[in-house]
Write an enzyme that holds these catalytic residues in place. Structure first.
Site, PDB file in Angstrom:
ATOM      1  CE  LYS A   1      -1.555   2.870   2.765  1.00  0.00           C
ATOM      2  NZ  LYS A   1      -1.449   4.039   1.887  1.00  0.00           N
TER       3      LYS A   1
ATOM      4  N   GLY B   1      -4.051   1.354   5.247  1.00  0.00           N
ATOM      5  CA  GLY B   1      -2.799   0.973   5.910  1.00  0.00           C
ATOM      6  C   GLY B   1      -3.108   0.373   7.271  1.00  0.00           C
TER       7      GLY B   1
ATOM      8  CD  GLU C   1      11.258  13.145   9.855  1.00  0.00           C
ATOM      9  OE1 GLU C   1      10.120  12.724  10.137  1.00  0.00           O
ATOM     10  OE2 GLU C   1      12.133  12.443   9.323  1.00  0.00           O
TER      11      GLU C   1
HETATM   12  P1  NAD Z   1       3.143   8.902   7.006  1.00  0.00           P
HETATM   13  O1  NAD Z   1       3.523   8.252   8.282  1.00  0.00           O
HETATM   14  O2  NAD Z   1       2.140   9.984   7.038  1.00  0.00           O
HETATM   15  O3  NAD Z   1       2.560   7.821   5.982  1.00  0.00           O
HETATM   16  C1  NAD Z   1       3.304   6.693   5.585  1.00  0.00           C
HETATM   17  C2  NAD Z   1       2.353   5.635   5.084  1.00  0.00           C
HETATM   18  O4  NAD Z   1       1.514   5.206   6.155  1.00  0.00           O
HETATM   19  C3  NAD Z   1       1.413   6.082   3.960  1.00  0.00           C
HETATM   20  O5  NAD Z   1       1.290   5.027   3.026  1.00  0.00           O
HETATM   21  C4  NAD Z   1       0.097   6.299   4.697  1.00  0.00           C
HETATM   22  O6  NAD Z   1      -1.039   6.150   3.871  1.00  0.00           O
HETATM   23  C5  NAD Z   1       0.153   5.202   5.735  1.00  0.00           C
HETATM   24  N1  NAD Z   1      -0.667   5.427   6.927  1.00  0.00           N
HETATM   25  C6  NAD Z   1      -1.176   6.595   7.413  1.00  0.00           C
HETATM   26  N2  NAD Z   1      -1.839   6.366   8.562  1.00  0.00           N
HETATM   27  C7  NAD Z   1      -1.738   5.045   8.821  1.00  0.00           C
HETATM   28  C8  NAD Z   1      -2.187   4.210   9.891  1.00  0.00           C
HETATM   29  N3  NAD Z   1      -2.873   4.683  10.929  1.00  0.00           N
HETATM   30  N4  NAD Z   1      -1.885   2.893   9.830  1.00  0.00           N
HETATM   31  C9  NAD Z   1      -1.158   2.381   8.820  1.00  0.00           C
HETATM   32  N5  NAD Z   1      -0.718   3.129   7.780  1.00  0.00           N
HETATM   33  C10 NAD Z   1      -0.999   4.444   7.793  1.00  0.00           C
HETATM   34  O7  NAD Z   1       4.522   9.369   6.366  1.00  0.00           O
HETATM   35  P2  NAD Z   1       4.718  10.217   5.024  1.00  0.00           P
HETATM   36  O8  NAD Z   1       4.315  11.615   5.318  1.00  0.00           O
HETATM   37  O9  NAD Z   1       4.111   9.501   3.882  1.00  0.00           O
HETATM   38  O10 NAD Z   1       6.328  10.141   4.852  1.00  0.00           O
HETATM   39  C11 NAD Z   1       7.206  10.975   5.526  1.00  0.00           C
HETATM   40  C12 NAD Z   1       7.747  10.303   6.786  1.00  0.00           C
HETATM   41  O11 NAD Z   1       8.365   9.064   6.458  1.00  0.00           O
HETATM   42  C13 NAD Z   1       8.840  11.106   7.451  1.00  0.00           C
HETATM   43  O12 NAD Z   1       8.622  11.123   8.848  1.00  0.00           O
HETATM   44  C14 NAD Z   1      10.123  10.344   7.132  1.00  0.00           C
HETATM   45  O13 NAD Z   1      11.165  10.514   8.040  1.00  0.00           O
HETATM   46  C15 NAD Z   1       9.631   8.948   7.098  1.00  0.00           C
HETATM   47  N6  NAD Z   1      10.539   8.117   6.305  1.00  0.00           N
HETATM   48  C16 NAD Z   1      11.342   7.215   6.948  1.00  0.00           C
HETATM   49  C17 NAD Z   1      12.230   6.447   6.233  1.00  0.00           C
HETATM   50  C18 NAD Z   1      13.118   5.461   6.906  1.00  0.00           C
HETATM   51  O14 NAD Z   1      13.593   4.561   6.240  1.00  0.00           O
HETATM   52  N7  NAD Z   1      13.378   5.568   8.186  1.00  0.00           N
HETATM   53  C19 NAD Z   1      12.296   6.579   4.844  1.00  0.00           C
HETATM   54  C20 NAD Z   1      11.481   7.505   4.225  1.00  0.00           C
HETATM   55  C21 NAD Z   1      10.588   8.259   4.963  1.00  0.00           C
END
Ligand code: NAD
Length: 488
Positions: free
Chosen positions: A183, A221, A392
Site C-alpha cells: 500500500k 494501511g 523532523e
Molecule cells: P506517514 O507516516 O504519514 O505515511 C506513511 C504511510 O503510512 C502512507 O502510506 C500512509 O497512507 C500510511 N498510513 C497513514 N496512517 C496510517 C495508519 N494509521 N496505519 C497504517 N498506515 C498508515 O509518512 P509520510 O508523510 O508519507 O512520509 C514521511 C515520513 O516518512 C517522514 O517522517 C520520514 O522521516 C519517514 N521516512 C522514513 C524512512 C526510513 O527509512 N526511516 C524513509 C522515508 C521516509
C-alpha cells in the site's frame, strides 16, 4: 507497451489489473500543481481481496519453497523495469517532484537494479544450518535450524523515495518466499501501480504473490496492520504513524518492522576542513528538498567557528535555488504537496518564535507562482533543546548549532528522540572513531562517505525504528526460524 495510464492506473489483486471500487483519485505534479492523471482508489473491500489473495498464494502454492523460481521472477521484473526506465523516469519526476538527477540513483535506477541483489540472496542464502549433535536429557539428538518465509507481508510506504522504499520491501520479502500486499502513499500511487502493471503483463509472478493497492484512504494501511491474515507489517513513514501501526499490530501480535523519522546530526570537528564539510551539509539538506529521513538536518560545528560556518552555509545554500525538477542541474525541487509545504513553513515560523534567525531562505521562491517550492533555509541562534532542532521538518531546512568539543558534539547528536543517521567530518582518526562509536544511530558517514547500497543494512535506533532494511539483515526480517531435532 506504454506504461502511461490512459486515465487511471489499476490495482493489482490476485494477478489481475482491476479498477478500484472507490473510483479514482487525482495524481498531482508537485512542481506544477497540475493534475496529471488518476489512480485507482481502493476501498476496504479491495484491500480485503488483496489480503485474501496474498494469503491464498502463500498457503497453497510452492512460492515459499522454490527459491530458484523466485530469483527468476525478481530478475525478470528488474529487466522489464529497466526496459521501461525512460518512461518511468518521466512519470516518477512528474509524480514525486524529485530532481531528475536522482532517478539515475536512489529514486529509480538504483532500486530497480537492487532487485538483482535480492534475487541472488534467494539463491545463495543458507536456508538450513546444522547444529550438530547434543544430548539433552541424556538422549543423543541431531539438530538443525531451518529458515522459512514469515508469510503475508503488509508493506506500507511513504512518498519521498517511493521506488527505493517499495523495492526495499517487496524485493527481500519476495526473495524470502513471502507474499506481499503493498500500500503506497496516496501522494505517489503511480510509482507502485506501474510496477503492478509490469508484474501483471511482463513477468511470471503467480497470481496473489504481489498485490498493489493504491488508495486515497490512509485507513487501508491501518487495515493491513490489524488483519489477522497478515503476518508482518513492514512500514516506512513518520514516527507518529509507526507508533499507531505498532499499537494496532499488537492485537494479532504480528511482527512489525518500522523505518521511521530522523533528525540526524552532521558533526564538524575542529580539525576539519570547514568549507568542505559545510558545503557537503548544505548539499545534503537541499537534495530532494530535504525530504529524506536520513538527511543530516542539524549542522553541529565548533562554537568558535560558528560565525564562519554560518556564513559558509549561507553561501552554499544560496547556490541551490529551488528549481524545476526536470532540469538535470536541479538539486532542490519542490516538496510533495501543499500540506507538506505548510508544515515546513510552520516550522520556519516556529523557529523565529523560538528566537532563531533565518540566515537565508525562509520563504517561497519569488520566481515561482506554481509548484510547492520552499527556498533552502538556514536557521541559527537556537539551542538543541528547541522544537526546531528536535522535530523532523522534512524540508530544505538546516539548523546550525555550536558545540564545545567532541564530547559535547556527541551529546548534542544524541540529544534527540531519533537515531537514524549521522555524519562526522574531521582529520584525526581516533577522534572520528570516538564520535562514530558515541553517536547512537543506525548509519554514520565519515568525511562524506556514502553508505547507501543494496548490501548495507539501514535503519534506526531509538524512535527511528525497529529492524533493518536492505542487506542480509533486511532479508532476514522476512524470515522465521524453525528448530528441528531428531534422535541420532
Ligand atoms: P506517514 O507516516 O504519514 O505515511 C506513511 C504511510 O503510512 C502512507 O502510506 C500512509 O497512507 C500510511 N498510513 C497513514 N496512517 C496510517 C495508519 N494509521 N496505519 C497504517 N498506515 C498508515 O509518512 P509520510 O508523510 O508519507 O512520509 C514521511 C515520513 O516518512 C517522514 O517522517 C520520514 O522521516 C519517514 N521516512 C522514513 C524512512 C526510513 O527509512 N526511516 C524513509 C522515508 C521516509
Amino acid at each position: 507497451m506504454s506504461l502511461r495510464p490512459a486515465s487511471a492506473s489499476d490495482l493489482l489483486i490476485d494477478g489481475k489489473l482491476i479498477p478500484g471500487s472507490g473510483g479514482v483519485f487525482d495524481v498531482i505534479n508537485p512542481a506544477t500543481e497540475e493534475v496529471i492523471g488518476q489512480a485507482a482508489d481502493a476501498t476496504v473491500d479491495d484491500m480485503d481481496a488483496a489480503i485474501a489473495a496474498a494469503r491464498h498464494a502463500f498457503d497453497t502454492t510452492n512460492w515459499s519453497r522454490d527459491a530458484t523460481f523466485r530469483a527468476h521472477c525478481l530478475r525478470q521484473l528488474r529487466d522489464a523495469l529497466l526496459a521501461h526506465t525512460d518512461e518511468l523516469r518521466e512519470l516518477t519526476v512528474a509524480e514525486v517532484g524529485c530532481p531528475v538527477f536522482l532517478t539515475h540513483g536512489p529514486q529509480l535506477e538504483g532500486p530497480i537494479r537492487d532487485l538483482g541483489y535480492f534475487a541472488d540472496l534467494a539463491e545463495s542464502y543458507k536456508w538450513t544450518r546444522d547444529l550438530g549433535e547434543a544430548k539433552p536429557m541424556g538422549i543423543k539428538n541431531t539438530r538443525e535450524i531451518r529458515k522459512e518465509a514469515v508469510g503475508v507481508v503488509g508493506a506500507i510506504t511513504p512518498w519521498n523515495f517511493p521506488h527505493q522504499i517499495n523495492f526495499a520491501k517487496i524485493g527481500p520479502a519476495l526473495a524470502a518466499g513471502c507474499t506481499v500486499v503493498l500500500k503506497p502513499a496516496p501522494d505517489t500511487p503511480w510509482c507502485a501501480a506501474l510496477v503492478g502493471k509490469v508484474i501483471a503483463e511482463e513477468t511470471d509472478f503467480p497470481p496473489g504473490v504481489v498485490n498493489i493497492v493504491t488508495s486515497s484512504d490512509h485507513a487501508l494501511g491501518a487495515q493491513l496492520s490489524t488483519d489477522p491474515r497478515v503476518d508482518i507489517v513492514s512500514f516506512t513513514g513518520s514516527t507518529a504513524t509507526g507508533k499507531k501501526v505498532m499499537a494496532s499490530a499488537a492485537e494479532t501480535l504480528k511482527k512489525v518492522f518500522l523505518e521511521l523519522g530522523g533528525k540526524s546530526a552532521f558533526i564538524v570537528l575542529d580539525d576539519a576542513d570547514l568549507a568542505s564539510a559545510v558545503s557537503m551539509a548544505a548539499f545534503a539538506v537541499v537534495t530532494h528538498a530535504g525530504q529524506g529521513c536520513a538527511i543530516t538536518t542539524r549542522l553541529v560545528v565548533p562554537r568558535e567557528k560558528l560565525a564562519e560556518a554560518t556564513a559558509l552555509a549561507r553561501d552554499s545554500l544560496a547556490g541551490f535555488a529551488a528549481a524545476d525538477p526536470t532540469d538535470p542541474g536541479t538539486i532542490c525541487g519542490p516538496v510533495i504537496s501543499a500540506t507538506q509545504r505548510e508544515r515546513v513553513e510552520s516550522y520556519i515560523e516556529l523557529a523565529q518564535t523560538e528566537g532563531g534567525t533565518i540566515e537565508i531562505g525562509g520563504a517561497r521562491p519569488a520566481d515561482k507562482d506554481k509548484g510547492f517550492f520552499v527556498s533552502p533555509t538556514l536557521i541559527s541562534g537556537l539551542d538543541n533543546s528547541s522544537r526546531t532542532a528536535q522535530e523532523e521538518i522534512f524540508g530544505p531546512v538546516l539548523v546550525i548549532l555550536g558545540h564545545d568539543g567532541d564530547d559535547d558534539a556527541i551529546r548534542i547528536a544524541n540529544d534527540s528522540p531519533y537515531g537514524l543517521s549521522g555524519a562526522v567530518w574531521g582529520t584525526d582518526r581516533d577522534r572520528i572513531n570516538r564520535v562514530v562509536d558515541g553517536v547512537r544511530t543506525g548509519t554514520m558517514s565519515i568525511n562524506g562517505g556514502i553508505w547507501y547500497s543494496a548490501d548495507v543494512p539501514f535503519g534506526g535506533y531509538k524512535q527511528s525504528g525497529i529492524g533493518r532494511e536492505m542487506g542480509v539483515a533486511g532479508f532476514e526480517e522476512y524470515l522465521e526460524t524453525k528448530a528441528i531435532a531428531e534422535p541420532a
